[in-house]
Design an enzyme around this catalytic site. Sequence first.
Site, PDB file in Angstrom:
ATOM      1  N   ASP A   9       0.842  -1.194   0.000  1.00 35.67           N
ATOM      2  CA  ASP A   9       0.000   0.000   0.000  1.00 35.67           C
ATOM      3  C   ASP A   9       0.874   1.239   0.000  1.00 35.67           C
ATOM      4  OD1 ASP A   9       0.547   0.845   2.866  1.00 35.67           O
ATOM      5  OD2 ASP A   9      -0.233  -1.174   3.193  1.00 35.67           O
ATOM      6  N   GLU A  49      21.664 -22.656 -18.964  1.00 40.08           N
ATOM      7  CA  GLU A  49      20.742 -21.782 -18.215  1.00 40.08           C
ATOM      8  C   GLU A  49      21.499 -20.608 -17.587  1.00 40.08           C
ATOM      9  OE1 GLU A  49      17.166 -24.679 -16.657  1.00 40.08           O
ATOM     10  OE2 GLU A  49      19.158 -24.997 -15.784  1.00 40.08           O
TER      11      GLU A  49
END
Length: 744
Positions: free
Chosen positions: A534, A614
Site C-alpha cells: 500500500d 541456463e
Amino acid sequence: MSIVYDAAARTLTLNTRSSSYQMQIGPLGYLLHTYYGRRAEGDFGALHLPKDVGFSPNPHELAAGRGWSLDTMPQEFSGANAGDFRLHSLKAEREDGAWGADLRYVRHEILPGAYGLEGLPAALDPDGEAETLSVTLRDPALGLEVELLYGVYESRDLITRAARITNTGAGTLRLRKAASACLDLPFGDWDLIHFHGRHAMERQPERVPVLHGVQSIGSQRVESSHQHNPFVILCDRHATQDSGDCYGLMLVYSGSHLTQIERDQMDAVRVVTGIRDEDFTWTLGPGERFDTPQALLCFRHDGLNALSQHYHRFLREALCRSRFSRAPRPVLLNNWEATYFNFDREKILAIAKEAKELGAELFVLDDGWFGKRNDDRSSLGDWFVNEQKLAGGLEPLIRGVKDLGLQFGLWVEPEMVSEDSELYRAHPDWALTVPGRLPSLGRSQLALDLSRPEVSEWIYQTVAGLLRRYEIDYIKWDINRSLTDLYSPALPAGQQGELAHRCTLGIYRVLERLTAEFPQVLFEGCAGGGGRFDAGMLAYFPQIWCSDDTDPIERLTIQRGSSYGYPLSAMGAHVSASPNHQTGRRTPLDTRAVVAMAGGFGYELDPGKLSEEEKERIRAQIARFRRYADLLREGDYYRIGEEEDPADYAAWQVVSRERDESLLSLVLTHPSANPAPLHLRFRGLDPEARYTLRLELFDAYAPEAEIGEERVYTGSALLYAGFTFPRLFGDYPSAQIHLKKIAD
Ligand code: DGJ
C-alpha cells in the site's frame, strides 16, 4: 495559483493540469461538493438544484423552503445524525452520549507547500509546486472542528486529502468514525474497479457496476491485506485502458481500512474512504486533535492507463522518501526458495558465489538465520544469529559475501514473536492477547503490541542495532500474519478501540526513524508476499515483495492488477525455479525473466542446480535488464488489451517520458493450433518520430523469415496500424520489442 477562492460565488476551486475540483460554501455554511472532473472554469453550484424529496429532512433554519436537504445535496465531508442518511465521513460522541456531526464552514486558508500529518506518512513536495488548502468546519453543539486538508499538485493531476479533527469543547469527545475523504459524484453511470485477492494471489482487479445500496471494500486485519487493497477506481461504464473518465482513491495507510461506495435514492454516488470504523474509537480530550490518514485522489478523462501512470509517478516521486525510489536497484538473488530454512554458511556462500558469477549485485539471506529457527515455529523476536547454522556469527558470512563483490541483505520480521522465543519468555505481555483466552496463531506466531511505545522502541533499537553492527545494504521487512486478539493492557478500557490504529502508528514510527537514520539501506517491504502492499508502506519502502506466488503466469495477473495503482519499481519480482514451487507449473526461463522485469527484478533459486546453458541465459537476462532498467523504472506503463485475463496472451509496454524509447513485453499464455494473427497496437509513442524496432523471441518457435533484423517504423504506423507478431509456438513463449527513436 492552483487554488482559487471566488468570494462572490463562495467557491473554492482546485485546478490541476487536467482536472478541476470545486466546493462551495452553501446555505448555512454547509460545504457542498460541486464538481470534480475534467478541467473546466466556472461556478458549478448551479448543477445541484435543491429539491423537496420526501423523507429527506431539512435543516431547521431552512425548513420553510423545504427544498434543501443534506440528504440530497452533494457534500464535501458528510456529517451524521443531522439529516444526511448517506455514508458518513465523521461520527463523534459527546460525554452525554449525543453523537453525529453537523459541519459548517468557519474559515479557509491557502498555503504554499504540502501539509504533514501527525505520525502518518504524507506526500512531500518534491518540485516546490504543491499548495495546501485548509478549510475549517465546526459543529458547535458537539464541540469539534474539522480541518479539511487538500494538497494540490498541479502538474501531477493529484489532490491529496486528509482531515484533522480537534476537540474544541470542554469535555471528552469520542470519535466513532473519521474518514480521510468523501467524494460525491451526483451524476453519471459508474463502474467500480477494486483489487481483491488472497495470500499468493493478490490484487486481482474486479470491475463491477456501482448499483443502488452500499458496496464495501476493506480490511480488519490491521494490515492493508492480501484480500482488499486500499485503492479503488470509479470509472465511466464505457471507460477503457485508453479512454474515458476515471477517478482513483488511494489510501496512504497500512492498517484496517474501509472504502464504501453508495448509490443513493437519487442515483448519486458517494465514496467514503479511510480507517475502518467498525471497532474503531478515538478519545480526544479538550484541545486534542486527531489526524486521519491521507487519501490520494486523481481524475483522468483519458482512461485507466493514464490514471495509473499518474499514480505511478506520484508514488515514486512525491510520496516515497527513499533515495532508491528513483535510483537503479541492484539485481538480487534471494535464498528463500533455494534453501528455505535448510542452510549453513558454506551453502549460503556457495549460492552467493554462483549469484556473483551470474551477474547479481546483491545477495539476500532470508528467514532462518536467527535464534534457533529451523522452521517457522520458533524464534521470532530473537534477532541474534543462529550459531548452529552460522557458526561464528553473521560477520564471517557477510565478509564472505562482500569479498565476492556482492552487497549483503538480510530478512527480518520484527513486528512478530514466537511463543518459543527468549523475547516471549521475557515479555509475554508484549504479544497481543485477550486476557483469559488463548490467542489465535497465524503461522504459529503472535503479533507484538506496537501501540506500546516500549515495544516500538525495542523494535527500532533491535533493527538499528543490526544495521549499526553489520554491513547490511538491504533489509527485507516481513510480517506473516494478520492481527487478532486486539487488546492492550497499556490502554484504558474505554480506549481499546484505538489499538488497531495505534499499532499502525507504531510501525510508522519505527519505519520513519529507521529509514531516516539509515538512508543508505534499501528496504523492501513484505507481508507474506503482498499483504501490506500500500501507499503507506511505499512512503518508506521503494519496493515491496509483490506476492509469494512466483509462478510467472500467475504473476501476470498479480502484477497487472497491482499496476493499476502501483509502479513497476514497487513490485518485487523474482525469477524462480521450474517447476514452480507454488503451482508446479513448468515455464521457460526467459519467460520468467520477462515477467520479473515488470517489477523489482531479481532471482530466487539455487544457481547450483542450473545447467551451464541456463546460467548463460541468466547472464544475458541480467545484461538485458540493465539495459532497460531506467526505462522500466521511470517510464510510463501501459496495460495492453482490455481483458483482465486475456485468453491467449498478456502484454504490457513501457515508454520513456521523452517518448524516445519503449519496451513492449508479451507472454503467450494459451498457444493454440490454428491461431488468429496476434496483432497489437503500441501506445504512447511520438507519431511523428521514426523508431528502430528490434524483436526478440524467447523460447518461441517462429519462422526465421518472420523475425527479421532491426527494422524502421514510423511512430504513427506502430500506434495506428500496429504490429503483427510472427506465430509463437510452445509452452508460454514470450517476446520483447524494443523501440529506439531515430534522431532527426
Ligand atoms: C514470507 C515471504 O513472503 C517470503 O518471501 C519469505 O521471506 C518467507 N516469508 C520467509 O519466512
